[in-house]
Enzyme design. Structure first.
Site, PDB file in Angstrom:
ATOM      1  N   PHE A 141       0.900  -1.347  -0.109  1.00  0.00           N
ATOM      2  CA  PHE A 141      -0.241   0.021   0.598  1.00  0.00           C
ATOM      3  C   PHE A 141       0.533   1.093  -0.309  1.00  0.00           C
ATOM      4  CE2 PHE A 141      -2.437   2.621   1.340  1.00  0.00           C
ATOM      5  CZ  PHE A 141      -3.939   2.381   1.448  1.00  0.00           C
ATOM      6  N   ARG A 223       3.059   0.970 -13.587  1.00  0.00           N
ATOM      7  CA  ARG A 223       3.482   1.664 -15.046  1.00  0.00           C
ATOM      8  C   ARG A 223       2.463   3.374 -14.947  1.00  0.00           C
ATOM      9  NH1 ARG A 223       3.812  -3.131 -19.612  1.00  0.00           N
ATOM     10  NH2 ARG A 223       5.379  -1.174 -20.911  1.00  0.00           N
ATOM     11  N   SER A 224       2.653   4.139 -14.079  1.00  0.00           N
ATOM     12  CA  SER A 224       2.090   5.184 -14.228  1.00  0.00           C
ATOM     13  C   SER A 224       2.657   5.998 -15.766  1.00  0.00           C
ATOM     14  CB  SER A 224       2.282   5.598 -12.657  1.00  0.00           C
ATOM     15  OG  SER A 224       2.022   7.795 -13.102  1.00  0.00           O
ATOM     16  N   TYR A 458      -8.612   9.150 -22.424  1.00  0.00           N
ATOM     17  CA  TYR A 458      -9.028   9.089 -21.057  1.00  0.00           C
ATOM     18  C   TYR A 458     -10.739   9.097 -21.292  1.00  0.00           C
ATOM     19  CZ  TYR A 458      -8.902  10.066 -16.200  1.00  0.00           C
ATOM     20  OH  TYR A 458      -8.917   9.085 -14.823  1.00  0.00           O
TER      21      TYR A 458
END
Lengths: 539, 539
Positions: A141, A223-224, A458
């Site tokens: 987290f 993988r931002s 997006y």
């Protein structure tokens, strides 16, 4: 090497709300103008849909026994093993609309049996060895910002599940100003990373919408991609090296500026979402802070012309640092939300960052390109509005949810050739799934990241919540995901996989690709304790 | 998508010499000036060291029995299963100095039991399934240019070993002009790829020294880097997607412009050197052919100033397409070989490729940067000489070898901070190993590839062959490799691993990283038939 370990300034970001995105003090009321827009476009009246009070949320009892608690405490210290309900609730999942709907309803919210707060790589590794020995599932987290179910505390059929909160791994370990690299611990949040780098005149330049909360380790694990990826690259492009703890020990990947020494293990760790190991340190490429930022909005007569313009830029040698293009619907909605007069067509926002002279020269060249492909210069104002609000969309989603309106996003990427057919297919699938007797639907979209070979899309969807909001959104999400993979898109461009995209992963990787990843996992995590139920479909 | 399958023009590159690099017609005599230079610098007189005649080379008898030959022929056709000695000799290894020394001596040269020439992915996959069933080792063979022992036909203790020559996989499968991607079969050699792309005004821009022979699949399998990598990127940066055949079936990786759908399997296949599968198709990013090329040589008072200049360029937003910097020794030798007067200090060659106006603007900006960091403009001539000879160094090596002089190269990469100490350590290790009673040594080096975070170093070593050339070079190579890994370098920046760098790979990957790769291999190649003895150390 001029590596100077450095004490960390305090990370003062507030704890996120248990039922909503971000800082509870930033929650807003529904704007009357937006209320009117919703009533008109969605054919539905906002209605109050508040969360239950926190004390009414039903959490399962912790299954952590005293022996295991003492073992955990022996590694991290008693105060860093938490089993109280407020802490467990705040680690009971991420921030997807399904996550929030479940918590707001308060019924049978999944929760970890304990939340552990290790201090460093060594403690993480000892915890993982213990959890593997004991058959306890572990959910890493970071900032808690997953919108794909990546943080749901699933136990995978094991005896218990703990969430490992990495906030104490928050140091800048070293900085090499000559090579422009920095080693950061995984739990460092972006504003904190930027503050530490700014003391040296440097920046990472990674600005996703989750910027205020998301962590360095989370970016690598998922993988931002940040809003200025056209100039700074995706997060994976910034990763020079990585260190991860696994139940079998330490795995390091990369570390050289480039290498031909076999397969690139960074490719395995980046995007592994805690299923192969817990990323504890990331060596990242950093850059001098920009001396100057130039912003420009451009308009196009239609969407196809705008997409062609962004493609032309992405394929040329002189590019903006940031380039985003809204479709007609989003252009209209953005103007309405910004209090600007709606203009026909599509609007793009471009940003340029760099040295004084270099930025001006680059902007000039791009201006000529944009005019040649049918663009009209609008000026900086819409970009300023966008910059002010760039991290606020999740707050608006919560406001809408409290008013009985679902507002969720999904994303993909495809080649330039496939982009417009894919766009139309997803709009059609969402409209078909959601435009019904309960409500109308609004689907808007922007090209958010561009590459020489293609771009991302997006989508933002708004519709009335209806009587079964979770079921309603679930049907729409499945329809959109099927349309994405049937039309040449990847199931996710930057939100990652988690639980939500897992059903499409065998198709994404191929059956043999999925098998290879399972083999790698078996080597690192033989008991299968690492984030079960995420990313990889079972065989 | 505008994918047009296209017939392939003939690939007319001549077969490489069995004992030397490249086209036998291009072999040269030793230049008298060079002979003098050698005598002076190496304190050794050139002497004739010719290869044995081809008919005197001792190859082991083929172990391929009639049943297996018929099975292979059933897949690829009788004429594409070759067991004659000339074919086996020409597939008995690559082009490293140890490879060439062994073949030139003609004693007990290893050879594949057969050479197979499949026509397409499907045939490759059927051959691999058969080899796995029969326990026959498979060595994939593209252009035959390995300089690290990647093509040695080791049988790994299996009953036989075949080499799979991929020259018939030579088609441009599809081209997407909108998205600027092309799908090429693995066996396409670079000049052939460029010829097919040039018909559409496009280029790949990948120009390693092995350009004339090396193949698309080989580039992917070895993580190749071309001379213009500063502008076009490393080959792995050009790979959009890949298809590989394995004993377990087809593995595909990538394919989208970007994705967050789990780990990137391209990272596993790129650099796998035939140990995980045989790459059969690669989707690559292509670019418009440059309208203009501007070349400029620059000189610097010393090596450190030149390295700082290249670092400044690599870390700025405006960069050349190609940037290489010779140390003092290489600068001196290059001037001597080019018939130019030697100048003190170090020389760099820069190249700019792009559109007319863009290239001029970029060169202007770079000129100002170079002057600010202590560079002096020399002009285009040394770059023209370099371009004319850019693929010829391997021919010169053969000429020298025939004259009793070892001339070999090795390379690494490291961060900018580590670069100069690493350079000095490798020069010292090679000098210590080779400067002895038999001969002096010449060690020269250039920075061949630059990145924001570091650069590669490419060393050329010349020394007398002595009485035991293979042993002499082996000792020097080990000393240099140990110095590389002890000083922050990667064991290889673009030559790959093969057999020669394998002893350093566990250190490069870490023991757990090596184990993960072995697990991935076991999933794809359970019998271990794929290129045994290469890349991965045994557990």
């Amino acid at each position: 090497m001029n590596h100077d370990a450095q004490a960390s300034p305090a990370d003062t970001a507030p704890e996120m709300s248990w039922f909503a995105w971000g800082d509870p003090d930033k929650a807003t009321e529904l704007d009357p103008g937006l209320r009117d827009l919703i009533a008109r476009v969605l054919r539905t009246d906002p209605r109050a849909m508040p969360p239950v009070p926190e004390e009414r949320v039903e959490l399962p009892a912790s299954r952590l026994d005293e022996r295991l608690r003492a073992e955990f405490a022996g590694i991290v210290g008693t105060e860093h093993v938490r089993t109280d309900d407020p802490t467990r609730l705040r680690h009971s999942g991420g921030k997807s609309t399904p996550d929030l709907l479940a918590r707001r309803a308060g019924e049978a919210v999944p929760a970890p049996d304990a939340v552990l707060f290790p201090a460093d790589h060594d403690q993480v590794e000892r915890l993982l060895a213990l959890c593997s020995d004991e058959g306890v599932a572990v959910v890493p987290f970071g900032g808690g910002t997953s919108v794909v179910g990546g943080l749901t505390p699933l136990d995978g059929g094991l005896a218990a599940v703990v969430t490992m909160d990495l906030r104490r791994l928050n140091r800048l370990i070293s900085l090499d100003r000559t090579s422009l690299t920095a080693v950061l611990e995984a739990g460092v949040r972006t504003p904190h990373a930027e503050a530490m780098l700014a003391e040296h005149g440097l920046t990472l330049g990674h600005m996703p919408q989750s910027y205020e909360y998301a962590t360095i380790g989370g970016y690598a694990a998922t993988r931002s991609s940040g809003q200025a990826s056209a100039g700074y690259g995706r997060f994976e492009d910034m990763v020079v090296g990585m260190k991860a703890a696994t139940p079998r020990g330490t795995l390091e990947a990369g570390g050289h500026p480039a290498s031909a020494a076999g397969p690139d293990l960074r490719g395995l760790l980046v995007g592994s979402e805690g299923t192969l190991g817990v990323i504890t340190e990331v060596a990242v490429r950093v850059r001098p802070r920009p001396e100057k930022v130039v912003d420009e909005a451009w308009s196009f007569p239609d969407h196809a012309t705008g997409v062609d313009a962004l493609r032309t830029l992405a394929q040329s040698d002189v590019r903006p640092t940031m380039a985003r293009l809204s479709d007609e619907t989003e252009t209209f909605v953005n103007a309405a939300l910004g209090g600007r007069e709606a203009v026909p067509g599509c609007q793009a926002v471009l940003g340029f960052e760099g040295t004084e002279e270099e930025v001006e020269a680059r902007a000039r060249t791009v201006r000529a390109t944009m005019e040649a492909v049918g663009g009209t210069l609008v000026g900086p104002d819409p970009v300023a509005h966008w910059r002010e609000n760039r991290f606020n969309a999740p707050y608006l989603r919560d406001t809408l949810l409290s008013a009985g309106i679902l507002a969720e996003t999904l994303e993909t990427a495809a080649s330039w050739s496939d982009l417009l057919p894919l766009y139309r297919a997803v709009v059609a699938a969402l409209t078909e799934a959601l435009d019904d007797d309960e409500s109308g639907v609004l689907v808007q979209c922007h090209v958010s990241h561009t590459y020489a070979t293609g771009a991302s899309l997006y989508f933002t969807v708004a519709t009335g919540a209806g009587d079964d909001p979770a079921g309603r959104w679930g049907r729409a999400k499945r329809a959109a995901s099927d349309a994405i993979v049937a039309n040449g898109g990847t199931i996710t461009h930057h939100h990652a996989v988690g639980t939500d995209h897992r059903p499409w992963m065998t198709r994404e990787l191929g059956p043999l690709g999925a098998e290879v990843l399972r083999a790698a996992k078996a080597a690192l995590d033989p008991r299968g304790v690492l984030n079960p139920g995420k990313l990889l479909p079972d065989a």
